[in-house]
Design a protein around this motif. Sequence first.
Motif, PDB file in Angstrom:
ATOM      1  N   SER A  93       7.689  17.640 -58.640  1.00  0.00           N
ATOM      2  CA  SER A  93       8.234  17.802 -60.085  1.00  0.00           C
ATOM      3  C   SER A  93      10.047  17.775 -60.047  1.00  0.00           C
ATOM      4  O   SER A  93      10.153  17.785 -61.574  1.00  0.00           O
ATOM      5  N   LEU A  94      10.963  16.973 -59.321  1.00  0.00           N
ATOM      6  CA  LEU A  94      12.104  17.129 -59.534  1.00  0.00           C
ATOM      7  C   LEU A  94      12.401  15.664 -59.666  1.00  0.00           C
ATOM      8  O   LEU A  94      13.143  15.294 -60.267  1.00  0.00           O
ATOM      9  N   ALA A  95      11.256  14.654 -59.091  1.00  0.00           N
ATOM     10  CA  ALA A  95      11.360  13.819 -59.680  1.00  0.00           C
ATOM     11  C   ALA A  95      10.881  13.348 -61.545  1.00  0.00           C
ATOM     12  O   ALA A  95      11.768  12.854 -62.288  1.00  0.00           O
ATOM     13  N   THR A  96       9.533  13.956 -62.229  1.00  0.00           N
ATOM     14  CA  THR A  96       9.934  14.383 -63.125  1.00  0.00           C
ATOM     15  C   THR A  96      11.274  15.039 -64.092  1.00  0.00           C
ATOM     16  O   THR A  96      11.437  14.431 -64.923  1.00  0.00           O
ATOM     17  N   ASP A  97      11.546  15.395 -62.980  1.00  0.00           N
ATOM     18  CA  ASP A  97      12.655  16.532 -64.055  1.00  0.00           C
ATOM     19  C   ASP A  97      13.224  15.671 -64.403  1.00  0.00           C
ATOM     20  O   ASP A  97      14.096  15.658 -65.265  1.00  0.00           O
ATOM     21  N   ILE A  98      13.746  14.889 -63.531  1.00  0.00           N
ATOM     22  CA  ILE A  98      15.186  13.641 -63.890  1.00  0.00           C
ATOM     23  C   ILE A  98      14.977  12.357 -64.019  1.00  0.00           C
ATOM     24  O   ILE A  98      16.031  11.582 -63.736  1.00  0.00           O
ATOM     25  N   GLY A  99      13.632  12.498 -64.598  1.00  0.00           N
ATOM     26  CA  GLY A  99      12.895  10.763 -64.738  1.00  0.00           C
ATOM     27  C   GLY A  99      13.370   9.381 -63.690  1.00  0.00           C
ATOM     28  O   GLY A  99      13.207   8.209 -63.799  1.00  0.00           O
ATOM     29  N   VAL A 100      13.256  10.344 -62.393  1.00  0.00           N
ATOM     30  CA  VAL A 100      13.418   9.082 -61.142  1.00  0.00           C
ATOM     31  C   VAL A 100      12.199   9.403 -60.239  1.00  0.00           C
ATOM     32  O   VAL A 100      11.272   9.677 -60.635  1.00  0.00           O
ATOM     33  N   SER A 101      11.718   7.198 -60.112  1.00  0.00           N
ATOM     34  CA  SER A 101      10.305   7.742 -59.438  1.00  0.00           C
ATOM     35  C   SER A 101      10.322   8.426 -58.204  1.00  0.00           C
ATOM     36  O   SER A 101      11.607   8.554 -57.640  1.00  0.00           O
ATOM     37  N   GLN A 102       8.590   8.352 -58.158  1.00  0.00           N
ATOM     38  CA  GLN A 102       8.648   8.805 -56.918  1.00  0.00           C
ATOM     39  C   GLN A 102       9.308   7.797 -55.336  1.00  0.00           C
ATOM     40  O   GLN A 102       9.113   8.747 -54.404  1.00  0.00           O
ATOM     41  N   ARG A 103       9.413   6.495 -55.531  1.00  0.00           N
ATOM     42  CA  ARG A 103       9.882   5.584 -54.596  1.00  0.00           C
ATOM     43  C   ARG A 103      10.841   6.093 -54.543  1.00  0.00           C
ATOM     44  O   ARG A 103      11.571   6.431 -53.077  1.00  0.00           O
ATOM     45  N   VAL A 104      12.150   6.620 -55.377  1.00  0.00           N
ATOM     46  CA  VAL A 104      13.303   7.230 -55.007  1.00  0.00           C
ATOM     47  C   VAL A 104      13.449   8.611 -54.266  1.00  0.00           C
ATOM     48  O   VAL A 104      14.410   8.446 -53.692  1.00  0.00           O
ATOM     49  N   ILE A 105      13.060   9.182 -55.063  1.00  0.00           N
ATOM     50  CA  ILE A 105      12.270  10.322 -54.198  1.00  0.00           C
ATOM     51  C   ILE A 105      12.326  10.378 -53.133  1.00  0.00           C
ATOM     52  O   ILE A 105      12.418  11.164 -51.870  1.00  0.00           O
ATOM     53  N   GLY A 106      11.188   9.642 -52.294  1.00  0.00           N
ATOM     54  CA  GLY A 106      10.642   9.538 -51.759  1.00  0.00           C
ATOM     55  C   GLY A 106      11.415   8.969 -50.184  1.00  0.00           C
ATOM     56  O   GLY A 106      11.496   9.198 -49.216  1.00  0.00           O
ATOM     57  N   LEU A 107      12.442   7.928 -50.418  1.00  0.00           N
ATOM     58  CA  LEU A 107      13.126   7.163 -50.199  1.00  0.00           C
ATOM     59  C   LEU A 107      14.293   7.688 -50.084  1.00  0.00           C
ATOM     60  O   LEU A 107      15.173   7.729 -48.463  1.00  0.00           O
ATOM     61  N   THR A 108      15.411   9.278 -50.865  1.00  0.00           N
ATOM     62  CA  THR A 108      15.873  10.123 -50.769  1.00  0.00           C
ATOM     63  C   THR A 108      16.339  11.836 -49.597  1.00  0.00           C
ATOM     64  O   THR A 108      16.722  11.730 -48.895  1.00  0.00           O
ATOM     65  N   VAL A 109      14.997  12.188 -50.917  1.00  0.00           N
ATOM     66  CA  VAL A 109      15.473  13.586 -51.289  1.00  0.00           C
ATOM     67  C   VAL A 109      14.384  13.759 -49.646  1.00  0.00           C
ATOM     68  O   VAL A 109      14.406  14.506 -48.822  1.00  0.00           O
ATOM     69  N   LEU A 110      12.997  13.181 -49.437  1.00  0.00           N
ATOM     70  CA  LEU A 110      12.185  13.623 -48.707  1.00  0.00           C
ATOM     71  C   LEU A 110      12.540  13.031 -47.578  1.00  0.00           C
ATOM     72  O   LEU A 110      12.556  13.075 -46.620  1.00  0.00           O
ATOM     73  N   ALA A 111      12.518  12.011 -47.269  1.00  0.00           N
ATOM     74  CA  ALA A 111      13.763  10.837 -45.799  1.00  0.00           C
ATOM     75  C   ALA A 111      14.535  11.678 -45.264  1.00  0.00           C
ATOM     76  O   ALA A 111      14.977  12.258 -44.156  1.00  0.00           O
ATOM     77  N   LEU A 112      15.243  12.457 -46.470  1.00  0.00           N
ATOM     78  CA  LEU A 112      16.630  13.026 -46.019  1.00  0.00           C
ATOM     79  C   LEU A 112      16.115  14.289 -45.550  1.00  0.00           C
ATOM     80  O   LEU A 112      16.987  14.157 -44.235  1.00  0.00           O
ATOM     81  N   GLY A 113      15.995  14.969 -45.858  1.00  0.00           N
ATOM     82  CA  GLY A 113      15.185  16.233 -45.963  1.00  0.00           C
ATOM     83  C   GLY A 113      14.277  16.317 -44.199  1.00  0.00           C
ATOM     84  O   GLY A 113      14.579  16.857 -43.209  1.00  0.00           O
ATOM     85  N   THR A 114      12.936  15.426 -44.200  1.00  0.00           N
ATOM     86  CA  THR A 114      12.940  15.226 -42.695  1.00  0.00           C
ATOM     87  C   THR A 114      13.512  14.959 -41.677  1.00  0.00           C
ATOM     88  O   THR A 114      12.884  14.565 -40.772  1.00  0.00           O
ATOM     89  N   SER A 115      14.603  14.331 -42.053  1.00  0.00           N
ATOM     90  CA  SER A 115      15.726  13.573 -41.229  1.00  0.00           C
ATOM     91  C   SER A 115      16.682  14.475 -40.864  1.00  0.00           C
ATOM     92  O   SER A 115      17.617  14.640 -39.745  1.00  0.00           O
TER      93      SER A 115
END
Length: 313
Positions: free
Chosen positions: A195-217
């Motif tokens: 939902s965040l990726a859709t809201d801010i118009g960022v690709s799922q790749r970028v969200i995965g590499l930043t938000v998800l990666a940082l969160g799980t790290s």
Amino acid sequence: MLLDILILIVGLITLILGGDVLVKGASRVALRFDVSPMIVGLTIVAFSTSAPEMLVSLNAAFKEVPDFAMGNVVGSNIANLSLVLGTACLFGYIPIHKGTARRDWLVTMLASILLFFFTQDGDLVLWEGAILFSGLIIYLSYLLVITKKDQIKLDVTYDRTQDSRSDKAKDLLYITLGGVCLYFGSDWFISGAESLATDIGVSQRVIGLTVLALGTSLPELTTSIIAARKGETDLALGNLFGSNIFNILSILGITSMVHGLGVNTMIIDNDLLWMLGLTLGILPLMLFRRKLSTISGIILLSYYGLYIFMILR
């Protein structure tokens, strides 16, 4: 958007809590059944910091968002060896042990190269996942042999004299609660990220590499900072290499065996090269003066900053 961020944060907290609780219960049950503390340390405890990545990647694969699954692992590996390690270096120098340079770095580099070649056709399929996971089994078996040989004691203990029926029930409750938290936490984490990726118009790749990666790290980052502030930096680098090895061989191996993964060409042509370059670049830093100092930390943090800038621009 605020609701999406809230769901993301709640999912992350639930993930981390679930991983910690599950491992606590599983470790005690394994020790109760006379499983060697050494084996518990090298398997169940090693799984703890990678549990969030595992559930996120599996959930992402089943939800048909492979950029989250692959981006989460690649981004987490980059964050581990640049952001997390760089931050730890700022709190004090990190000594380089022979095993770290000879074994852990080499296995990390080989696993990264193997992943790079497997993804060249744009997919990770069952047989490739099986090879990756087999590599993990070989690595853990080797660690078990040298750990026994060197008579290394791992920090996993269990006092049978304090065992009771209520303790057994509590351990089973921990395992159940941990599994439930991991399941729902990963689901909320992925849903919030989508939902965040859709809201801010960022690709799922970028969200995965930043938000998800940082969160799980976050578990690795928190552990490294606490250890560094206490001056317990001896095993920091080996633990981070171990986490990266686990991420590739276990998480992507299991995920692609359970559900094949399509791989974004941008991840193949860009992000995997950043991961390979970082892993290779750490070698001269390790060999120079046999320790990682503040200067090394600044270099690693600068690398991470440059990487984030390049994928966001």
